[in-house]
Scaffold this motif. Structure first.
Motif, mmCIF file in Angstrom:
data_model
loop_
_atom_site.group_PDB
_atom_site.id
_atom_site.type_symbol
_atom_site.label_atom_id
_atom_site.label_comp_id
_atom_site.label_asym_id
_atom_site.label_seq_id
_atom_site.Cartn_x
_atom_site.Cartn_y
_atom_site.Cartn_z
ATOM 1 N N ILE A 82 -19.624 25.265 47.375
ATOM 2 C CA ILE A 82 -20.093 24.807 46.059
ATOM 3 C C ILE A 82 -19.063 25.211 45.018
ATOM 4 O O ILE A 82 -18.538 26.333 45.053
ATOM 5 C CB ILE A 82 -21.466 25.436 45.697
ATOM 6 N N ALA A 140 -23.582 21.458 42.335
ATOM 7 C CA ALA A 140 -24.490 20.485 42.949
ATOM 8 C C ALA A 140 -25.338 19.761 41.903
ATOM 9 O O ALA A 140 -26.370 19.184 42.236
ATOM 10 C CB ALA A 140 -25.371 21.114 44.027
ATOM 11 N N VAL A 170 -28.481 22.441 50.087
ATOM 12 C CA VAL A 170 -27.078 22.857 50.044
ATOM 13 C C VAL A 170 -26.925 24.286 50.561
ATOM 14 O O VAL A 170 -25.969 24.600 51.282
ATOM 15 C CB VAL A 170 -26.522 22.713 48.614
ATOM 16 N N PHE A 221 -19.617 20.653 47.299
ATOM 17 C CA PHE A 221 -20.485 20.045 46.295
ATOM 18 C C PHE A 221 -19.947 20.363 44.904
ATOM 19 O O PHE A 221 -19.791 21.527 44.519
ATOM 20 C CB PHE A 221 -21.923 20.551 46.453
#
Length: 269
Positions: free
Chosen positions: A184, A157, A173, A153
């Protein structure tokens, strides 16, 4: 060896006639080598910028110049990519494909193409890199649960300032990360900050620290060089210093800069 896990390379040699999007000068491999010296990084992940559409030659060439031991890439593809083309990209150092869907203006494909393309690249061990809004993450939770490939992500995110880690996307997530399916990127603080560079993007710190506290083993860091969205561009060494503030200890910083990207992108540990 520290890794900058998100940059873009621009080289006029790979532009096609009629390319009308904004081109960034002084953002080729030679320019980035100077940035690496300033930051003390030795590894990098290059993401194909949208000016090149789904032509990833500029990224593959940059990997070649920097060396396979030191560089990997994330491509942008459309559904008609052939198996032979995927194999060529794989040998060229590509390890993921990006879906920039946070705004339709920048999207090369739609949400309907995420799952079929993810299924194809999963066979190569690649990941899908998702630049989506937090709202889109919530809206497409069922799709994310079905994806066979690993997920990365983009830009924390894109949690909004109003909610930060309280936003439903954070828990979605985090669950994927806890299950070993997602990563991430701690990158692009300016994309969501109201405080701005002069105030060290201070309003981004709480959500960055929330990710560090929640899933330190699933985080990577990227400079987002050459900071295409910004008129007042931050120094890359400054952005790396922010990671110190967000992590608070050397062991976590080492994990995010060295161990985690080695695992995600297939560098030697």
């Amino acid at each position: 060896m520290k890794c900058d896990s998100h940059i873009h390379i621009y080289d006029r040699a790979f532009l096609k006639p009629g390319d009308a999007q904004v081109f960034v000068e002084n953002a080729d491999v030679a320019a980035y080598r100077k940035v690496q010296t300033q930051m003390g990084t030795g590894r990098v992940v290059i993401v194909t910028p949208r000016v090149y559409g789904t032509d990833n030659a500029v990224t593959v060439d940059a990997i070649r110049q920097l060396g396979f031991d030191h560089a990997r890439g994330v491509a942008v593809l459309n559904p008609d990519v052939t198996d032979d083309e995927l194999d060529t990209l794989n040998h060229g150092g590509i390890r993921g494909i990006r879906f920039t869907l946070y705004t339709a203006k920048n999207a090369a494909v739609g949400f309907d193409m995420v799952e079929p393309l993810a299924a194809r690249v999963a066979e190569l061990g690649w990941h899908v890199q998702l630049h989506w809004t937090a709202e889109q993450i919530v809206e497409h939770e069922a799709l994310l649960q079905r994806l066979p490939a690993k997920m990365v992500f983009d830009h924390r995110a894109r949690l909004p300032l109003t909610d930060g880690a309280r936003h439903a996307a954070f828990d979605i997530v985090r669950r994927l990360a806890d299950a070993g399916r997602a990563w991430i990127k701690l990158s692009g603080p300016y994309l969501d900050s109201a405080a701005g560079l002069d105030n060290r993007y201070a309003d981004i710190a709480p959500m960055a620290r929330a990710w560090v506290q929640a899933v330190p083993e699933r985080l990577v860091w990227g400079s987002d060089w050459p900071h295409v969205t910004e008129t007042h561009k931050p120094g890359d060494a400054f952005l790396l210093d922010l990671l110190d503030e967000w992590t608070g200890d050397d062991a976590t910083r080492e994990r995010i800069l060295v161990t985690n990207p080695a695992v995600l992108y297939g560098f030697a540990i």
